[in-house]
Structures are given as C-alpha cells and as structure tokens.
Scaffold this motif. Structure first.
Motif, PDB file in Angstrom:
ATOM      1  N   ARG A  62       1.552 -17.006 -33.905  1.00 24.30           N
ATOM      2  CA  ARG A  62       0.805 -17.389 -32.706  1.00 24.30           C
ATOM      3  C   ARG A  62       1.224 -18.788 -32.261  1.00 24.30           C
ATOM      4  NH1 ARG A  62      -2.548 -17.987 -37.079  1.00 24.30           N
ATOM      5  NH2 ARG A  62      -3.598 -20.000 -37.319  1.00 24.30           N
ATOM      6  N   ASP A  63       0.913 -19.084 -31.015  1.00 27.00           N
ATOM      7  CA  ASP A  63       1.143 -20.423 -30.499  1.00 27.00           C
ATOM      8  C   ASP A  63      -0.127 -20.888 -29.810  1.00 27.00           C
ATOM      9  OD1 ASP A  63       1.076 -18.876 -28.270  1.00 27.00           O
ATOM     10  OD2 ASP A  63       3.171 -19.165 -27.713  1.00 27.00           O
ATOM     11  N   GLY A  64      -0.054 -22.015 -29.141  1.00 24.52           N
ATOM     12  CA  GLY A  64      -1.242 -22.537 -28.482  1.00 24.52           C
ATOM     13  C   GLY A  64      -1.380 -24.027 -28.697  1.00 24.52           C
ATOM     14  N   MET A  65      -2.524 -24.553 -28.288  1.00 19.12           N
ATOM     15  CA  MET A  65      -2.747 -25.989 -28.347  1.00 19.12           C
ATOM     16  C   MET A  65      -2.898 -26.498 -29.778  1.00 19.12           C
ATOM     17  SD  MET A  65      -2.924 -28.776 -26.716  1.00 19.12           S
ATOM     18  CE  MET A  65      -3.094 -28.257 -25.003  1.00 19.12           C
ATOM     19  N   ALA A  66      -3.586 -25.745 -30.640  1.00 18.57           N
ATOM     20  CA  ALA A  66      -3.837 -26.212 -32.006  1.00 18.57           C
ATOM     21  C   ALA A  66      -2.538 -26.437 -32.795  1.00 18.57           C
ATOM     22  CB  ALA A  66      -4.757 -25.236 -32.737  1.00 18.57           C
ATOM     23  N   PRO A  67      -1.611 -25.461 -32.821  1.00 22.43           N
ATOM     24  CA  PRO A  67      -0.343 -25.731 -33.516  1.00 22.43           C
ATOM     25  C   PRO A  67       0.433 -26.893 -32.905  1.00 22.43           C
ATOM     26  CG  PRO A  67      -0.616 -23.383 -33.138  1.00 22.43           C
ATOM     27  CD  PRO A  67      -1.680 -24.070 -32.350  1.00 22.43           C
ATOM     28  N   PHE A  68       0.358 -27.013 -31.577  1.00 26.76           N
ATOM     29  CA  PHE A  68       1.071 -28.101 -30.916  1.00 26.76           C
ATOM     30  C   PHE A  68       0.502 -29.458 -31.310  1.00 26.76           C
ATOM     31  CE2 PHE A  68       1.658 -30.918 -27.191  1.00 26.76           C
ATOM     32  CZ  PHE A  68       3.042 -30.998 -27.229  1.00 26.76           C
ATOM     33  N   ILE A  69      -0.822 -29.543 -31.403  1.00 24.96           N
ATOM     34  CA  ILE A  69      -1.452 -30.790 -31.851  1.00 24.96           C
ATOM     35  C   ILE A  69      -1.045 -31.095 -33.288  1.00 24.96           C
ATOM     36  CG2 ILE A  69      -3.665 -31.876 -32.407  1.00 24.96           C
ATOM     37  CD1 ILE A  69      -4.861 -30.433 -30.010  1.00 24.96           C
ATOM     38  N   GLY A  70      -0.967 -30.042 -34.111  1.00 31.50           N
ATOM     39  CA  GLY A  70      -0.509 -30.234 -35.487  1.00 31.50           C
ATOM     40  C   GLY A  70       0.902 -30.795 -35.546  1.00 31.50           C
ATOM     41  N   ILE A  71       1.781 -30.288 -34.688  1.00 31.12           N
ATOM     42  CA  ILE A  71       3.155 -30.793 -34.635  1.00 31.12           C
ATOM     43  C   ILE A  71       3.173 -32.255 -34.200  1.00 31.12           C
ATOM     44  CG2 ILE A  71       5.366 -30.562 -33.434  1.00 31.12           C
ATOM     45  CD1 ILE A  71       4.874 -27.557 -33.336  1.00 31.12           C
ATOM     46  N   CYS A  72       2.323 -32.601 -33.242  1.00 30.40           N
ATOM     47  CA  CYS A  72       2.258 -33.996 -32.784  1.00 30.40           C
ATOM     48  C   CYS A  72       1.775 -34.919 -33.902  1.00 30.40           C
ATOM     49  CB  CYS A  72       1.337 -34.106 -31.570  1.00 30.40           C
ATOM     50  SG  CYS A  72       2.017 -33.403 -30.051  1.00 30.40           S
ATOM     51  N   ILE A  73       0.808 -34.450 -34.693  1.00 32.72           N
ATOM     52  CA  ILE A  73       0.320 -35.253 -35.818  1.00 32.72           C
ATOM     53  C   ILE A  73       1.437 -35.463 -36.841  1.00 32.72           C
ATOM     54  CG2 ILE A  73      -1.275 -35.274 -37.780  1.00 32.72           C
ATOM     55  CD1 ILE A  73      -3.289 -33.811 -35.984  1.00 32.72           C
ATOM     56  N   ILE A  74       2.193 -34.402 -37.103  1.00 35.98           N
ATOM     57  CA  ILE A  74       3.317 -34.515 -38.036  1.00 35.98           C
ATOM     58  C   ILE A  74       4.375 -35.466 -37.480  1.00 35.98           C
ATOM     59  CG2 ILE A  74       5.223 -33.245 -39.095  1.00 35.98           C
ATOM     60  CD1 ILE A  74       3.335 -30.834 -39.284  1.00 35.98           C
ATOM     61  N   ALA A  75       4.622 -35.393 -36.166  1.00 33.52           N
ATOM     62  CA  ALA A  75       5.582 -36.313 -35.543  1.00 33.52           C
ATOM     63  C   ALA A  75       5.113 -37.758 -35.686  1.00 33.52           C
ATOM     64  CB  ALA A  75       5.765 -35.956 -34.071  1.00 33.52           C
ATOM     65  N   ALA A  76       3.809 -37.981 -35.537  1.00 35.20           N
ATOM     66  CA  ALA A  76       3.268 -39.329 -35.721  1.00 35.20           C
ATOM     67  C   ALA A  76       3.453 -39.798 -37.160  1.00 35.20           C
ATOM     68  CB  ALA A  76       1.789 -39.346 -35.340  1.00 35.20           C
TER      69      ALA A  76
END
Length: 248
Positions: A62-76
């Motif tokens: 699945r995709d969506g906002m939650a996985p994307f936010i998780g990726i942003c946290i990992i990028a941070a």
C-alpha cells in the motif's frame, strides 16, 4: 500529495537536519567527544537503513500519506547522522596528513555514483518479477545496512588501532588537541602532555569559532554559494511535469 513532488519534499526534509546538526556541533566542537560523535552517526545510519527496510516490508502492498511521512522521518534521521559523521570524520582526519582528507572526500563523492549503480543493479535484478520495485528497494536497503554495520565495527575496533592513526593522534595530543582524548583510550595510547605548553601557554591557545570562520571565510562563502545560490533555486524551480513519484 498533488501539490508537492515527493522526492523534492524528502530532500528538503534531509537538508535542514544535516545543516542544523552540523551548526550545533560547530558551535560546541570544543566540548564534543569526536569518537562518540562518529560512532553515534554511524549507528544512526545503520538504524535508519534498517528502519527503511522495515518500512518497505510493512507497507509494500500500500501507499499513502503514512508511509510517506515515515520516509520523511527516516530522511531526517539520515540528515542527523550525516551531520554527525561528515563533520566528525573531517575533524578527525584533519589532525592527520592531508592525503587522508582527500581520500575521504573522494570516497564521499564516489559514494553517490556507487549508490546509484547499486540501486540500478538491484532494480534490474527484479525488473520482471511481481513487486519488483519493492523487492529491489528491500535488497538495496539490506546491502546498505550491511555496509554501514561494517563501518561501525571498523571505526570502533580497527581504525583506532592502526599504527599510522596512533601516530597522528599521539602527535595531536602532544600539541594540545582536545579532540583525541577518547580516541587515545580506544587506541590504547598513553597521553603525553605538550612540553612546550608550560613554557609558552599561548602556543596551545584555541581559536574561537568566530576566528576560525574569519580565517576560512572563502570556504564558507563557497559552501553558501553552492547550496543557496546554485543548488536550491534550480531544485525548487524544477519543472518535473508530474507531482507523483511514479515508477523508475
């Protein structure tokens, strides 16, 4: 998600964290344990890479906002780790011969090309399989985790005990450097006081951050121009034609 290009947001998430972390360590550099700083950075790199693998497994269907936010946290988290390691290793190697600094930054530059090549290889390996993109990303993250773990072990147990590293760290300590205290213990090196410090205390006087900045203002200006004038305006003005991540 329709208003922002996902890869652009990830990059803009990463940059403030690395710049802030670097700025904090620059201000407090005299009080920072360089060995612990580098180890913390490498360990955070490993944990972030492992988290990326777990996130990919958990959200592969699945995709969506939650996985994307998780990726942003990992990028941070990667940005914070990079802020630890790049400055810490540069300071560590600056106490040694210039060739070490050149090799470090040459490897840093080459790592981008190697990473891209590795990503293409892992993608091609699963190109015709079901969920090939996800499997390729997971393989890439797993390989990344392995190499980062190797870096942690090498820096923690092998690097401090190399004869040439011991020599330069002993030399730096004898000249009054405060950065190598923990490194001396890790390399089982006995600290020797600087014999000239008793005769002339000014010979080991530390420059302030402001004095160092003024002495290296040309390099600081170069970094400002590279990041703020050349890279970011073109990056932000990029016309991607589509505001979705899409396939490779």
């Amino acid at each position: 998600m329709q208003k922002y290009h996902p890869t652009r947001v990830i990059t803009l998430t990463y940059q403030p964290f690395i710049l802030t972390t670097t700025a904090i360590f620059t201000y407090h550099e005299a009080k920072v344990n360089t060995r612990m700083r580098n180890l913390a950075g490498y360990i955070l790199f490993f944990l972030s890479s492992f988290a990326a693998t777990i996130l990919n497994v958990a959200t592969s269907e699945r995709d969506g906002m939650a996985p994307f936010i998780g990726i942003c946290i990992i990028a941070a988290a990667f940005g914070v780790a990079d802020g630890h390691v790049q400055g810490g290793m540069t300071g560590d190697l600056s106490l040694m011969c210039p060739e070490f600094i050149q090799s470090f930054f040459a490897g840093l530059a080459a790592s981008g090309a190697i990473t891209s090549a590795l990503r293409l290889v892992t993608k091609a390996a699963f190109e015709n399989s079901r969920d090939g993109l996800s499997k390729g990303a997971m393989l890439f993250s797993s390989i990344l985790c392995f190499f980062v773990l190797v870096c942690v072990l090498l820096y923690a147990f092998i690097f401090p005990k190399l004869p040439i590293v011991k020599y330069y760290r002993s030399k730096a300590a004898s000249e009054g450097s405060l950065m190598v205290t923990a490194n001396l213990a890790a390399g089982e090196i006995q600290n020797r006081s600087n014999p000239t410090s008793d005769e002339d205390p000014a010979c080991v006087e530390r420059l302030s951050t402001k004095q160092l900045l003024l002495q290296n203002i040309d390099y600081a200006l170069d970094m400002f121009l590279i990041y703020k004038v050349l890279i970011f305006p073109g990056f932000l003005a990029e016309d991607t034609g589509s505001h979705s991540l899409g396939p490779w």
